[in-house]
Design an enzyme around this catalytic site. Sequence first.
Site, PDB file in Angstrom:
ATOM      1  N   ARG A 142      24.084   3.072  39.094  1.00 21.94           N
ATOM      2  CA  ARG A 142      23.855   3.342  40.508  1.00 21.94           C
ATOM      3  C   ARG A 142      24.504   2.254  41.356  1.00 21.94           C
ATOM      4  NH1 ARG A 142      23.024   7.983  39.597  1.00 21.94           N
ATOM      5  NH2 ARG A 142      21.078   9.116  39.863  1.00 21.94           N
ATOM      6  N   HIS A 175      31.431   9.527  42.079  1.00 22.43           N
ATOM      7  CA  HIS A 175      30.103   9.815  41.503  1.00 22.43           C
ATOM      8  C   HIS A 175      30.112  11.153  40.748  1.00 22.43           C
ATOM      9  CE1 HIS A 175      25.478   9.243  41.851  1.00 22.43           C
ATOM     10  NE2 HIS A 175      25.816   9.873  40.731  1.00 22.43           N
TER      11      HIS A 175
HETATM   12  P1  NDP Z   1      17.241   6.674  30.143  1.00 20.50           P
HETATM   13  O1  NDP Z   1      15.959   6.599  30.869  1.00 20.50           O
HETATM   14  O2  NDP Z   1      17.320   7.562  28.952  1.00 20.50           O
HETATM   15  O3  NDP Z   1      17.691   5.215  29.685  1.00 20.50           O
HETATM   16  C1  NDP Z   1      17.576   4.101  30.487  1.00 20.50           C
HETATM   17  C2  NDP Z   1      17.881   2.854  29.676  1.00 20.50           C
HETATM   18  O4  NDP Z   1      17.867   1.723  30.538  1.00 20.50           O
HETATM   19  C3  NDP Z   1      16.849   2.597  28.581  1.00 20.50           C
HETATM   20  O5  NDP Z   1      17.481   2.124  27.422  1.00 20.50           O
HETATM   21  C4  NDP Z   1      15.977   1.501  29.204  1.00 20.50           C
HETATM   22  O6  NDP Z   1      15.355   0.638  28.247  1.00 20.50           O
HETATM   23  C5  NDP Z   1      17.014   0.729  29.985  1.00 20.50           C
HETATM   24  N1  NDP Z   1      16.379  -0.049  31.049  1.00 20.50           N
HETATM   25  C6  NDP Z   1      15.685   0.395  32.129  1.00 20.50           C
HETATM   26  N2  NDP Z   1      15.242  -0.638  32.874  1.00 20.50           N
HETATM   27  C7  NDP Z   1      15.658  -1.763  32.253  1.00 20.50           C
HETATM   28  C8  NDP Z   1      15.500  -3.151  32.519  1.00 20.50           C
HETATM   29  N3  NDP Z   1      14.831  -3.591  33.594  1.00 20.50           N
HETATM   30  N4  NDP Z   1      16.039  -4.022  31.655  1.00 20.50           N
HETATM   31  C9  NDP Z   1      16.710  -3.599  30.565  1.00 20.50           C
HETATM   32  N5  NDP Z   1      16.909  -2.290  30.241  1.00 20.50           N
HETATM   33  C10 NDP Z   1      16.379  -1.400  31.088  1.00 20.50           C
HETATM   34  O7  NDP Z   1      18.343   7.095  31.224  1.00 20.50           O
HETATM   35  P2  NDP Z   1      19.702   7.867  30.999  1.00 20.50           P
HETATM   36  O8  NDP Z   1      20.452   7.210  29.901  1.00 20.50           O
HETATM   37  O9  NDP Z   1      19.450   9.322  30.899  1.00 20.50           O
HETATM   38  O10 NDP Z   1      20.416   7.621  32.422  1.00 20.50           O
HETATM   39  C11 NDP Z   1      20.675   6.315  32.869  1.00 20.50           C
HETATM   40  C12 NDP Z   1      21.172   6.312  34.306  1.00 20.50           C
HETATM   41  O11 NDP Z   1      22.507   6.779  34.382  1.00 20.50           O
HETATM   42  C13 NDP Z   1      20.428   7.230  35.278  1.00 20.50           C
HETATM   43  O12 NDP Z   1      19.197   6.683  35.680  1.00 20.50           O
HETATM   44  C14 NDP Z   1      21.414   7.330  36.423  1.00 20.50           C
HETATM   45  O13 NDP Z   1      21.212   6.267  37.328  1.00 20.50           O
HETATM   46  C15 NDP Z   1      22.763   7.166  35.731  1.00 20.50           C
HETATM   47  N6  NDP Z   1      23.529   8.417  35.739  1.00 20.50           N
HETATM   48  C16 NDP Z   1      24.727   8.418  36.398  1.00 20.50           C
HETATM   49  C17 NDP Z   1      25.492   9.548  36.404  1.00 20.50           C
HETATM   50  C18 NDP Z   1      26.817   9.541  37.056  1.00 20.50           C
HETATM   51  O14 NDP Z   1      27.451  10.601  37.155  1.00 20.50           O
HETATM   52  N7  NDP Z   1      27.293   8.393  37.495  1.00 20.50           N
HETATM   53  C19 NDP Z   1      25.066  10.786  35.729  1.00 20.50           C
HETATM   54  C20 NDP Z   1      23.803  10.660  35.076  1.00 20.50           C
HETATM   55  C21 NDP Z   1      23.065   9.504  35.093  1.00 20.50           C
HETATM   56  P3  NDP Z   1      14.279   1.199  27.183  1.00 20.50           P
HETATM   57  O15 NDP Z   1      15.084   2.078  26.236  1.00 20.50           O
HETATM   58  O16 NDP Z   1      13.766   0.004  26.523  1.00 20.50           O
HETATM   59  O17 NDP Z   1      13.281   1.998  27.985  1.00 20.50           O
HETATM   60  C1  OXD Z   2      22.481  11.786  37.777  1.00 19.32           C
HETATM   61  C2  OXD Z   2      23.686  11.634  38.540  1.00 19.32           C
HETATM   62  O1  OXD Z   2      21.592  10.950  37.884  1.00 19.32           O
HETATM   63  O2  OXD Z   2      24.479  12.605  38.658  1.00 19.32           O
HETATM   64  O3  OXD Z   2      22.396  12.774  37.018  1.00 19.32           O
HETATM   65  O4  OXD Z   2      23.953  10.552  39.048  1.00 19.32           O
END
Ligand code: NDP
Ligand code: OXD
Length: 309
Positions: A224, A272
């Site tokens: 993000r 994005h």
């Molecule tokens: P998940 O919830 O599956 O994974 C999030 C990961 O981040 C987990 O491994 C979690 O740790 C880790 N995490 C969260 N907070 C912290 C922290 N404070 N310190 C260390 N590690 C942390 O999410 P997704 O993989 O499905 O998606 C991730 C992000 O990707 C979304 O939230 C979104 O912002 C972004 N995204 C962007 C897109 C784009 O087109 N640019 C499309 C889709 C998503 P733990 O495993 O230990 O819980």
């Molecule tokens: C998502 C994105 O969070 O598109 O899926 O950013």
Amino acid sequence: MKLLFKSGIDRPDWWRRELQSRIPGLEVMIWPEAGNKAEIDYALVFDMPHGELATYPNLKGIFSLGAGVDYVMGDPDFPRHLPFSRVVDPDLTQRMKEYVVQQVLNHHRIQNIYDQQKNQKQWNDIFVPAATNRKVGILGMGELGATAANALHALGFKVAGWSRSKKDIDGIESFSGNEELAAFLARTEILVCLLPLTPATTDILNKNLFSKMPEGASFINAGRGLQLVENDLLEALDSGQISQATLDVFRTEPLPQDHPFWGHPDIRITPHNASVSDPARVADLVAENVRRIEAGRPILNQVDMDRGY
Ligand code: NDP
Ligand code: OXD
């Protein structure tokens, strides 16, 4: 049954078609047209002005249109008691994997330099090591990060991941928690951010973090925009601490016309769309979760309200 829809992008008719073909009798209201708010049963939204969702008194569930939920969870009046799902979908994960592999290879093979050389009609070959000698680090080892990490490992990269909890994934080094962040950064030459936006990850990509990476490291953000302190990246590029960056997400989207990132030779920009939700796949998920809520059963992909992702 009525569902309120608000997308970040403009494809409402496509979404309506996919939803109605799966949920018989569904009326889809495209925000801000909501009709009688008391008649809205469900909301499928990417973002919403703060306070708005709390004005629908009979909502039974909220579905995020994306994998990330920050755009709605940042709302202090968000109806936290309702079932709330996010997108977890093999198709979305696959497309993010493609994006990360594409961008990491661009960084690894210094495509930014060849793009600049092309503009100047220069023919200079620069040696780059094989992927087996390149260390990639993924911030966020969830659905998207872990899959991207495995794909990069399969290509031969030395891959590590950083998350809140320790992971046990074959061939991938795991770092967890703030205590292990510095060690993770010190070994990382190409950094990929796939963290969700929470209070703990806001502004996490800053000069302090860049300074802990090897000089000349590079950086890709598909998490993000609010995770990156934009001026710190510009300074790190100027000083050579960071050699190139690929950004898919920004503090303000669309990126303003006069933003310095547009003209920077070592910043690659995508709008994005690293992985955009596919209406057909999300409609499948929404239809299943509507059936579950109507039957009084737990939904799929419930967001953990305490963790905030
Ligand atoms: P998940 O919830 O599956 O994974 C999030 C990961 O981040 C987990 O491994 C979690 O740790 C880790 N995490 C969260 N907070 C912290 C922290 N404070 N310190 C260390 N590690 C942390 O999410 P997704 O993989 O499905 O998606 C991730 C992000 O990707 C979304 O939230 C979104 O912002 C972004 N995204 C962007 C897109 C784009 O087109 N640019 C499309 C889709 C998503 P733990 O495993 O230990 O819980
Ligand atoms: C998502 C994105 O969070 O598109 O899926 O950013």
